[in-house]
Design an enzyme around this catalytic site. Structure first.
Site, short mmCIF file in Angstrom:
data_model
loop_
_atom_site.label_atom_id
_atom_site.label_comp_id
_atom_site.label_asym_id
_atom_site.label_seq_id
_atom_site.Cartn_x
_atom_site.Cartn_y
_atom_site.Cartn_z
N ARG A 1 -9.40 0.89 9.11
CA ARG A 1 -9.01 -0.49 9.37
C ARG A 1 -10.09 -1.25 10.13
O ARG A 1 -9.92 -2.44 10.40
CB ARG A 1 -7.74 -0.50 10.19
CG ARG A 1 -6.45 -0.67 9.37
CD ARG A 1 -5.42 -0.97 10.35
NE ARG A 1 -4.15 -1.49 10.07
CZ ARG A 1 -3.10 -0.89 9.55
NH1 ARG A 1 -3.20 0.29 9.04
NH2 ARG A 1 -1.95 -1.48 9.51
N LYS B 1 0.83 -1.22 0.00
CA LYS B 1 0.00 0.00 0.00
C LYS B 1 0.86 1.27 0.00
O LYS B 1 0.59 2.20 -0.75
CB LYS B 1 -0.92 0.05 1.25
CG LYS B 1 -1.88 -1.11 1.38
CD LYS B 1 -2.81 -0.92 2.58
CE LYS B 1 -2.13 -0.95 3.94
NZ LYS B 1 -1.54 -2.26 4.30
N ARG C 1 11.52 -6.81 4.88
CA ARG C 1 11.49 -5.40 5.28
C ARG C 1 12.13 -5.23 6.66
O ARG C 1 12.79 -4.22 6.93
CB ARG C 1 10.03 -4.90 5.31
CG ARG C 1 9.91 -3.42 5.58
CD ARG C 1 8.51 -2.92 5.34
NE ARG C 1 7.59 -3.28 6.40
CZ ARG C 1 6.29 -3.00 6.39
NH1 ARG C 1 5.75 -2.40 5.36
NH2 ARG C 1 5.54 -3.35 7.39
P1 AMP Z 1 0.92 0.27 9.18
O1 AMP Z 1 2.16 1.08 8.97
O2 AMP Z 1 -0.26 0.80 8.41
O3 AMP Z 1 1.14 -1.18 8.97
O4 AMP Z 1 0.53 0.45 10.73
C1 AMP Z 1 1.40 0.05 11.76
C2 AMP Z 1 0.63 -0.07 13.07
O5 AMP Z 1 0.06 1.20 13.41
C3 AMP Z 1 -0.54 -1.04 13.03
O6 AMP Z 1 -0.13 -2.38 13.29
C4 AMP Z 1 -1.41 -0.48 14.16
O7 AMP Z 1 -0.89 -0.81 15.43
C5 AMP Z 1 -1.24 1.01 13.97
N1 AMP Z 1 -2.24 1.57 13.03
C6 AMP Z 1 -2.01 2.16 11.82
N2 AMP Z 1 -3.15 2.55 11.24
C7 AMP Z 1 -4.15 2.21 12.08
C8 AMP Z 1 -5.56 2.33 12.05
N3 AMP Z 1 -6.21 2.87 11.00
N4 AMP Z 1 -6.27 1.85 13.10
C9 AMP Z 1 -5.65 1.32 14.17
N5 AMP Z 1 -4.33 1.14 14.27
C10 AMP Z 1 -3.57 1.59 13.24
#
Ligand code: AMP
Length: 188
Positions: free
Chosen positions: A89, A14, A128
């Site tokens: 999410r 993404k 990664r």
């Molecule tokens: P990402 O970089 O999108 O994979 O997000 C890393 C972490 O941030 C996730 O595993 C969650 O702990 C938190 N996080 C990011 N976006 C969200 C969201 N929309 N809702 C809840 N937690 C989030």
């Protein structure tokens, strides 16, 4: 104005595709994960609230991320459009987003759902981990993040299917192949 949502499991690409789309359409990428990681690094109140959830691969509470998005899309650099990368999410986040967008009179052009098999995700995320050293890219947390995606985020696919703007795209292949699929889907 081009407003997009990218959905997909962790490791689906993404963030990479969001960057390409930003340049292509002159819009901004809004990644709740990036915003939260920065807050953890800066040890802000937000960061302190989010850290434990992120380290475990769990979702940060809905109210916290909804507040972040509401403030962020009101910033002037979002006037040409934005790409939400990693938000919503949960169904609750999607419902909150719907009302924010409605209130501000902002249209959603498409919701792109990247499909990638689990084995491929684990492989990419472990890769990664070596490259970027992200705290949540370890095997236990990766497995939990994939599980959380299936339980909490996958229901959004049905949610957006009903609105008619959902586009399913295979997230397997090279970055260029996938970005061409996205282009065809958005421009057809
Ligand atoms: P990402 O970089 O999108 O994979 O997000 C890393 C972490 O941030 C996730 O595993 C969650 O702990 C938190 N996080 C990011 N976006 C969200 C969201 N929309 N809702 C809840 N937690 C989030």
């Amino acid at each position: 104005m081009t407003n997009l949502i990218l959905i997909g499991p962790p490791g689906a690409g993404k963030g990479t595709q969001a960057q390409i789309l930003c340049e292509r359409y002159g819009i901004v990428q809004i990644s709740t994960g990036d915003i939260l990681r920065q807050a953890v690094k800066d040890q802000t109140e937000l960061g302190k609230k989010a850290k434990e959830y992120m380290d475990a691969g769990d979702l940060v509470p809905d109210a916290v991320v909804i507040g972040i998005i509401e403030d962020r899309i009101a910033e002037p650099d979002c006037k040409n459009g934005f790409i939400l990368d990693g938000f919503p999410r949960t169904v609750e986040q999607a419902e909150a987003l719907d009302s924010i967008l409605k209130e501000k009179n902002l249209p959603l052009k498409a919701v792109i759902n990247f499909e990638v098999p689990d084995e491929e995700l684990v492989k990419r995320l472990l890769g990664r981990a070596e490259k970027e050293g992200r705290a949540d890219d370890n095997i236990d947390t990766i497995k939990n993040r994939i599980k959380v995606f299936k339980e909490k985020t996958a229901p959004l696919i049905q949610y957006y299917e009903r609105t008619g703007i959902l586009k399913n795209i295979s997230g397997v292949g090279t970055v260029e192949e996938i970005s061409e699929r996205v282009r065809e889907t958005l421009e057809s």
